[in-house]
Each structure stands twice: as structure tokens, then as C-alpha cells.
Write a protein that holds these residues in place. Structure first.
Motif, short mmCIF file in Angstrom:
data_model
loop_
_atom_site.label_atom_id
_atom_site.label_comp_id
_atom_site.label_asym_id
_atom_site.label_seq_id
_atom_site.Cartn_x
_atom_site.Cartn_y
_atom_site.Cartn_z
N PHE A 157 0.82 -1.21 0.00
CA PHE A 157 0.00 0.00 0.00
C PHE A 157 0.86 1.26 0.00
O PHE A 157 0.40 2.34 -0.38
N TYR A 158 2.11 1.12 0.43
CA TYR A 158 2.96 2.29 0.65
C TYR A 158 4.13 2.37 -0.34
O TYR A 158 5.12 3.06 -0.09
N MET A 159 3.99 1.71 -1.48
CA MET A 159 5.08 1.71 -2.46
C MET A 159 5.59 3.10 -2.83
O MET A 159 6.80 3.34 -2.81
N PRO A 160 4.72 4.05 -3.19
CA PRO A 160 5.24 5.36 -3.59
C PRO A 160 5.84 6.15 -2.44
O PRO A 160 6.55 7.12 -2.66
N VAL A 161 5.56 5.72 -1.23
CA VAL A 161 6.15 6.39 -0.07
C VAL A 161 7.54 5.84 0.20
O VAL A 161 8.47 6.58 0.53
N PHE A 162 7.72 4.55 0.03
CA PHE A 162 9.01 3.93 0.26
C PHE A 162 10.01 4.23 -0.85
O PHE A 162 11.21 4.29 -0.61
N PRO A 164 9.98 7.09 -3.27
CA PRO A 164 9.35 8.32 -3.75
C PRO A 164 9.82 8.81 -5.10
O PRO A 164 9.11 9.55 -5.78
N ASP A 165 11.02 8.42 -5.53
CA ASP A 165 11.54 8.92 -6.81
C ASP A 165 11.16 8.04 -7.99
O ASP A 165 11.41 8.40 -9.14
#
Length: 371
Positions: A157-162, A164-165
Motif C-alpha cells: 500500500f505504501y510503495m510510492p512512499v518507500f 518516492p523517486d
């Protein structure tokens, strides 16, 4: 003059001590400061741990070109599974793969040894520590259900947070083996406005392996309680074909634009309050919120890139050895894992398993031979 000199020295010492105190306080508060300035800060500590290429690695084996970020979780009790999965991905491709390994704090040391003391020492990777408190208020407090909740399963669920680039990424469950070139999966085309691609449970490759029964785990009614008002209001059709989130190709730019992570958290919180998931739910509790958020708004993965249910009863009778050999990705979802006694097609998994240098993890059927 001597007194004056001593006084000057004392003043300099006091100034130095004061300076060090200020620096220490700033360092201690740096993380809080960054979080307050950046609300999208990573909800987990990222270790800047990426292995360097070993000195004996031939220059022609150094991988360049477009980076392919792969997110995978590493639970201590399943660490051998993660190693086999990553080894299969890496050995079957020449792409510039970077593994983002999400794990718990107490697993880091064991994972580092496995990554540095085996042939995986050439693999580019980053270790991310998942903070379980991130799930406070988002999962059930029912003690009977709490034992089945594995915090790491929510990492997807948190892929783009882990990472971010990254603009695009692949998520893989740990109980998979890849037999094709991961570049092909990464190149999956997502439709405009779609943040993710999944493999539908009604696709031709895996439909015959569906675990049928009370839950009807190939449609929405097998995962969600359509008697609940919050579900009714969504207007979703109960017989809509579900999808399996064990393999995800994600457009992270679109994911962030649509605030997908926040949407998923909303449904997690609502379920914790109102118990929205099906009572016959047999699969991962991460699936229901994904089904809601991506209802008729996701792209599809080539069915051969997610041949699943190899961990189900009778999987050996559902799939022929020829079909399994032709599959690009195999998924042992279900109760029977390839590192246990009773799974089907364990010989495929064995090919990619790397023995634990710390000798903590043992495939059950190999236990006697490892001693």
C-alpha cells in the motif's frame, strides 16, 4: 598573562561544548523536523544499504540502463522464500533491477548476511524497515483475528512512499518464482488514468486453479460483505471478477495523484470499525481494500505472468508440468508453500533457493540433509 590565557582557553572550551550541544539537539530533532516539513515522508526508516559490486565481478556483467524497482517483503520466518524469489528474478534477466526489501527491524541483520555472504552480493538492493505502528487504528483489534494479521503484507500500500523517486514499480509476494525476464512484466502497458495492473481471477491461465468453496474466491462477494451499508453504497456488482494483488505493476505517479494510499487506509480504518470484509474470507486481508479502490479501474497483467494457486490443494493435478514450465511467474498462494512438505512443484522452487549462511532457515523436506 597566564591568567588571561587560562581564561581564554576556558571560554573556548565552553563555546565548543555549547556548539556540540546545539548540534546534538539539531540532529535529534532532524527527523521530526523533516516530517513536519514534508507530510509525505517515508513512514519507516530507510537504511542506505545497497551492496557494492564485488571486485571479481566482470565489467560486462555490470547492469545499466532503465532501473526496474521491485518491492518485496521479508518476514523472518519466510526469509528463504524472499531469497529464492529475488534469485529467480535476477538470474532470468539482464535488466538493471533494484530490490526494495521491506522488513522488520529484528530481521535486518539476518537479511544482510544472506545478501552479502551468498551469490546475491552482486544484487542491487535497499532495505526498508517497516514500522508496525503505521497500522494503528487500521486493523482489527479482535484477538481472534489479530494473530492472522501480518504487518508486512500491507507494505504494498505504501510503495510510492518507500520509493518516492520511482515513477513505476513492481510489487511481488515472497512465495513466487519468476521464470521470465522481469523487463517484460515491467513493460506492461497501463491504461490512461490507471494506477495499477493486476491479474484477474477469471483469466484463462489460473481460473482452473481457483480455490472454490464457501468464499467463491474469484469474485467480489468472496471478499466483501455486501450486506453492510458502506459496501452497498458503492454500487459494486457482487459477481465482479476479483484480482490477486500478489503481483502488481504500479504507475506510482498516478498512484500519488489519486492518493491511492490514503484511500486504502480509509477502507482499512472503516473495516476496523464496521467489519466490512466477508466472513468467509480465505485470502489475504489486503485484498478487500484494493478491490474497492481499484473497482473497474485497473489494467491487466498477462495471465502467464501470474500463474497462481500452486499452494492450493490438488494444484499438481490442475497444472501440467509443461504448463508450469511455460509460465513466466509462478505463485504458491494458498496454504501449501514450496518450502514445506506438501506443496506441488517444489522442484521448481528448489532450483532458486540459496542455503542460509546462518543455517536458521530450512525447507522442511531438506531439514535432515542440512544438519
Amino acid at each position: 598573562l597566564t591568567v588571561q590565557r587560562q581564561l581564554n582557553v576556558a571560554i573556548l572550551v565552553l563555546l565548543a561544548v555549547a556548539f556540540l550541544i546545539i548540534v546534538q539537539r539539531n540532529l535529534l530533532n532532524l527527523n521530526d523536523f523533516l516530517r513536519s516539513e514534508n507530510p509525505d515522508a517515508v513512514p519507516g526508516m530507510i537504511l542506505p544499504f545497497e551492496s557494492e559490486f564485488s571486485p571479481e565481478l566482470r565489467p560486462d556483467l555490470v547492469r545499466t540502463g532503465e532501473m526496474i524497482p521491485v518491492v518485496i517483503t521479508a518476514a523472518e520466518e519466510r526469509l528463504g522464500a524472499v531469497v529464492a524469489a529475488m534469485n529467480s528474478v535476477y538470474q532470468n534477466s539482464k535488466a538493471n533491477i533494484v530490490f526494495n526489501i521491506v522488513t522488520m527491524n529484528d530481521t535486518v541483520d539476518h537479511l544482510k548476511v544472506w545478501m552479502t555472504k551468498t551469490k546475491l552480493n552482486n544484487v542491487k538492493h535497499k532495505i526498508i524497515i517497516f514500522e508496525p505502528q503505521l497500522l494503528n487504528g487500521k486493523i482489527t483489534k479482535n484477538p481472534q483475528k489479530l494473530d492472522s494479521v501480518k504487518p508486512l503484507t500491507f507494505a504494498r500500500f505504501y510503495m510510492p512512499v518507500f520509493i518516492p523517486d520511482a515513477e513505476k514499480a513492481i510489487y511481488l509476494d515472497d512465495d513466487i518464482i519468476v521464470q521470465g525476464d522481469i523487463q517484460e512484466l515491467f513493460d506492461t502497458s497501463l491504461k490512461s488514468g490507471h494506477a495499477a495492473a493486476f491479474s484477474d481471477d477469471c483469466d484463462s491461465a489460473s481460473a482452473k486453479g481457483i480455490v472454490r468453496g464457501a468464499g467463491n474466491q474469484n469474485n467480489y462477494i468472496g471478499f466483501l460483505d455486501f450486506k453492510k451499508e458502506a459496501i452497498k453504497k458503492l454500487g459494486m456488482r457482487a459477481n465482479t471478477c476479483s484480482f490477486n494483488p500478489g503481483v502488481i505493476v504500479a504507475n506510482l505517479t498516478e498512484w500519488k495523484r489519486q492518493n491511492i494510499t490514503n484511500q486504502l487506509e480509509h477502507w482499512m480504518e472503516l473495516n476496523a470499525q464496521e467489519d466490512l470484509y466477508s466472513k468467509t474470507l480465505a485470502e489475504s486481508i489486503t485484498t478487500p481494500p484494493l478491490l474497492i479502490v481499484f473497482y473497474k479501474h485497473h489494467s491487466s497483467i498477462d495471465p502467464m505472468w501470474h500463474v497462481r494457486h500452486l499452494g492450493a490443494t490438488g494444484a499438481g493435478n490442475r497444472y501440467s508440468p509443461q504448463f508450469v514450465k511455460a509460465a513466466k511467474l509462478l505463485h504458491w498462494n494458498g496454504h501449501y508453500k514450496p518450502w514445506s512438505r506438501t506443496s506441488s512443484f517444489t522442484e521448481v522452487w528448489d532450483k532458486w533457493y540459496i542455503q542460509d549462511p546462518m543455517r536458521k532457515f530450512h525447507p522442511v523436506r531438506k531439514h535432515a540433509g542440512d544438519k
